[in-house]
Design a protein around this motif. Structure first.
Motif, PDB file in Angstrom:
ATOM      1  N   TRP A 212       0.886  -1.282   0.076  1.00  0.00           N
ATOM      2  CA  TRP A 212      -0.084   0.025   0.190  1.00  0.00           C
ATOM      3  C   TRP A 212       0.802   1.005  -0.187  1.00  0.00           C
ATOM      4  O   TRP A 212       1.697   1.162   0.713  1.00  0.00           O
ATOM      5  N   THR A 213       0.373   2.206  -0.755  1.00  0.00           N
ATOM      6  CA  THR A 213       1.117   3.524  -0.720  1.00  0.00           C
ATOM      7  C   THR A 213       0.125   4.810  -0.800  1.00  0.00           C
ATOM      8  O   THR A 213      -1.200   4.433  -1.403  1.00  0.00           O
TER       9      THR A 213
ATOM     10  N   ILE B 180      -4.815   6.305  -2.216  1.00  0.00           N
ATOM     11  CA  ILE B 180      -4.348   5.140  -1.770  1.00  0.00           C
ATOM     12  C   ILE B 180      -4.331   4.169  -2.871  1.00  0.00           C
ATOM     13  O   ILE B 180      -5.178   3.678  -3.462  1.00  0.00           O
TER      14      ILE B 180
ATOM     15  N   ASP C 130      -2.836  10.658   8.218  1.00  0.00           N
ATOM     16  CA  ASP C 130      -1.815   9.546   8.134  1.00  0.00           C
ATOM     17  C   ASP C 130      -0.866   9.702   9.212  1.00  0.00           C
ATOM     18  O   ASP C 130      -0.942  10.432  10.195  1.00  0.00           O
ATOM     19  N   GLU C 131       0.140   8.910   9.185  1.00  0.00           N
ATOM     20  CA  GLU C 131       1.007   8.577  10.425  1.00  0.00           C
ATOM     21  C   GLU C 131       1.810   9.885  10.522  1.00  0.00           C
ATOM     22  O   GLU C 131       2.539  10.221  11.551  1.00  0.00           O
TER      23      GLU C 131
ATOM     24  N   PHE D 112      -5.505   0.813   9.110  1.00  0.00           N
ATOM     25  CA  PHE D 112      -4.620   0.714   7.872  1.00  0.00           C
ATOM     26  C   PHE D 112      -3.471   1.727   7.948  1.00  0.00           C
ATOM     27  O   PHE D 112      -3.872   3.111   8.282  1.00  0.00           O
ATOM     28  N   GLU D 113      -2.381   1.413   7.676  1.00  0.00           N
ATOM     29  CA  GLU D 113      -1.372   2.316   7.779  1.00  0.00           C
ATOM     30  C   GLU D 113      -1.157   3.261   8.727  1.00  0.00           C
ATOM     31  O   GLU D 113      -0.605   4.429   8.558  1.00  0.00           O
ATOM     32  N   ARG D 114      -1.382   3.035   9.954  1.00  0.00           N
ATOM     33  CA  ARG D 114      -1.483   3.842  11.134  1.00  0.00           C
ATOM     34  C   ARG D 114      -2.113   5.097  11.023  1.00  0.00           C
ATOM     35  O   ARG D 114      -1.597   6.190  11.585  1.00  0.00           O
ATOM     36  N   TRP D 115      -3.188   5.059  10.299  1.00  0.00           N
ATOM     37  CA  TRP D 115      -4.223   6.184  10.130  1.00  0.00           C
ATOM     38  C   TRP D 115      -4.885   6.424  11.345  1.00  0.00           C
ATOM     39  O   TRP D 115      -5.099   5.667  12.223  1.00  0.00           O
TER      40      TRP D 115
END
Length: 640
Positions: A183-184, A197, A241-242, A307-310
């Motif tokens: 994932w990016t 995303i 986001d993170e 998801f992704e430390r959101w």
């Protein structure tokens, strides 16, 4: 750190004094309502976070399954990635069935890209980007379709060029290098700026890398999901986001998707309260109350998303639930409110006229002095004597600093003013490049013209200084008709030798655009010597008088090379050390070994080829170029 303004402090003090009699009433009402309001806000936060979490989870699962379908079909050979008709049908079918997905694409190892894109107006585009040589634009084909019941209708084919390179996209590189789907979060996709995303996965066929499948979901869909959540009027929700970037929000300010809290307008009080709470509590889950000047208390909470430390951030003004209580609080005796309003108005007016505006102007003037913008410093008369004297003294100081800066390089003046360089004798050994440049025939010209020689000298020195400053050099001193400049001091420059060579080329080319300074020197308009090496750099002199300069054998040789230029009949002479440091072999000509006064051994010297020697059209080392701008090409020869 937030620092209040003077006017705000005066108003606050007066209001505190006037409203102290109503403090108990406020305390009673607020304490009675706080517990119930906290429970309501906590319940709403839980519902909002759960709704967003479920929506995001289902969307990500859909993206993952779609990417796996495409990968499996290509891997099994059911459809070849190079089969244009079948892959279009596959991508089109999947995209029509999955309304949450905005992109399904495939990046080839040779840089080609093919994808299906769901546009914001409900249409579907088939986008194909071809291959190209490095630095060139790629061929772009876009076929636009309008969905109709049970089919699609072809509308338009657009052929153009695109600068998008799939090989350099984060989703391609991470998908190619990773064994599992990756994932990016990216801002740029083949159609331009489209924050999304992206899930990318590698495709191998018969043990050989065949390309990368990508499936993308626009971040605008997250905003639509947040907007659809049933939230109280005036509340807002954000997905971060993170790194703290805002990926989605329930109510974009002015219809604009902001990337950071700082991008929102200052008038957006709810967002400002959320930003303040996040800054104070960091990345952990929290529930806090932030005071807003416009809205009063604002309840802000943060919870994790899968998801992704959101994170999901919600901000709800207290006034949303406590309007009845606040209405009762506003029924405090009219006299108290009238006095408070009159005091606040009076304080604002006087503080603004007497303190805030003059101090704000002085702060602007001080910033101008800090950045050496002396021409913008003005004296602004004020009613208060102290502030008026301050403004007048600041103007005089700027005049003095402006004059001082004309006698020393700004790179030296600035740290002296800031205090980072101590004005005492001393220095350090440093690798530098030194250039000396003077006018041929200047002595004869001085004898012939006398004082009238000054315009010719000024024109030359102005040209030389401009070229030196354009390449980041520091003018050390003027010696008669000569100028001495150094690079890599006081600031560090990795390509200092190349910079000096470009400056020398620029001086030479500029002098050839002007009439000759003296008769008999039409071919040689300037003599320049350049040497690179170690020298002592710093404040040289006595305790009473200092000069920031460079001394040593490196400087002496650069000065002697001006005489070598005269001996060989050329305009620019470089030492071997400078040629080595600037990687200029392709555009220099060796002059052999020269005997230099003060050197025991002969010195290898070179000259920079004139424009008509260095280039006659053709390839300049940066791609094919055929043209007549020889001056530009010669200067570009030293750009790394």
């Amino acid at each position: 750190m937030y620092r209040p303004k003077l006017a705000q402090v005066v108003v606050l003090l007066l209001l505190l004094a006037v409203l102290s009699t109503a403090a108990l009433i406020h305390l009673i009402w607020q304490r009675a309502a706080s517990e119930n309001i906290d429970e309501v806000v906590a319940s709403l936060d839980t519902q909002t976070a759960g709704s967003v979490r479920n929506d995001l989870t289902s969307t990500l699962a859909l993206v993952s399954s779609t990417a796996e379908i495409v990968r499996s079909i290509f891997f099994q050979g059911a459809i070849s990635a190079g089969d244009e008709v079948k892959r279009e049908f596959l991508f089109l079918s999947l995209l029509r069935e999955q309304s949450a997905i905005t992109w399904i694409g495939f990046g080839f190892p040779d840089g080609r890209f093919f994808g299906s894109h769901a546009t914001a107006d409900g249409r579907i585009e088939m986008v194909e980007i071809g291959v190209a040589e490095p630095g060139e634009l790629r061929q772009l084909r876009r076929d636009r379709y309008r969905p109709i019941p049970g089919d699609i209708f072809f509308e338009q084919r657009i052929k153009a060029e695109s600068a998008y390179v799939a090989l350099g996209a984060p989703w391609y590189r991470l998908g190619r290098d990773g064994g599992d789907p990756v994932w990016t979060v990216t801002n740029v996709l083949p159609n331009g700026f489209e924050p999304s995303i992206v899930l990318s996965t590698r495709v191998d066929m018969f043990g050989k890398f065949a390309g990368v499948v990508m499936v993308a979901v626009s971040l605008r869909r997250l905003s639509q999901a947040l907007k659809a959540v049933n939230m109280p009027v005036g509340s807002k929700a954000f997905v971060l986001d993170e790194h703290g970037r805002v990926l989605a929000n329930s109510q974009p300010s002015d219809g604009v998707m902001a990337a950071h809290f700082s991008d929102f307008p200052k008038s957006d009080a709810v967002t400002a309260a959320a930003a303040e709470a996040v800054a104070l509590n960091g990345g952990a889950a929290f529930r806090a109350v932030t005071q807003s000047a416009a809205l009063g208390p604002v309840f802000v909470s943060s919870s994790r998303l899968p998801f992704e430390r959101w994170r999901l951030i919600t901000a709800t003004p207290r006034s949303t639930f406590a309007s009845g209580i606040d209405e009762n609080i506003r029924r405090i005796p009219i006299a108290v409110l009238a006095i408070a309003g009159l005091a606040a108005t009076t304080a604002v007016v006087f503080a603004n006229l007497l303190f805030a505006r003059p101090l704000a102007r002085l702060a602007v003037q001080l910033r101008a002095v800090e950045h050496f913008s002396f021409e913008s410093v003005r004296h602004h008369p004020t009613f208060l004597a102290e502030l008026n004297d301050f403004s007048d003294a600041l103007k005089r100081m700027s005049i003095g600093l402006s004059a001082f800066a004309r006698y020393m390089p700004l790179d030296v003046v600035r740290p002296l003013v800031e205090g980072s360089i101590e004005p005492k004798p001393g220095g350090e050994l440093c690798d530098i490049t030194v250039m000396f440049a003077d006018l041929p025939g200047f002595t004869e010209l001085t004898e012939r013209l006398g004082p009238a020689v000054e315009p010719h000298l000024t024109r030359f020195l102005t040209t030389a200084v401009a070229a030196i400053h354009a390449e980041g050099g520091t003018v050390d001193k003027f010696i008669g008709d000569a100028v001495m400049a150094i690079w890599n001091a006081p600031g560090r420059q990795a390509d200092h030798a190349a910079r000096a060579c470009r400056a020398a080329t620029a001086i030479r080319d500029a002098m050839h655009t002007e009439p000759p300074v003296s008769v008999g020197h039409g071919e040689v308009r300037v003599r320049i010597g350049i040497n690179s090496g170690t020298a002592l750099i710093g404040n040289i002199g006595s305790a009473e008088r200092l000069s920031y300069t460079a001394i040593g054998d490196t400087v002496n040789l650069a000065s002697r090379l001006v005489g070598v230029a005269k001996e060989y009949g050329v305009e620019i002479v470089l030492s071997d050390a400078t040629v080595q440091a600037s990687d200029a072999f392709a555009h220099t000509t060796s002059l052999g070994l020269a005997t230099v006064r003060g050197k025991a051994e002969p010195v290898a010297v070179y000259t920079i080829d004139p424009p008509d020697v260095a280039f006659q059209g053709g390839d300049n080392g940066n791609g094919t170029y055929h043209g007549d701008d020889d001056c530009l090409l010669t200067a570009q020869a030293f750009r790394c």
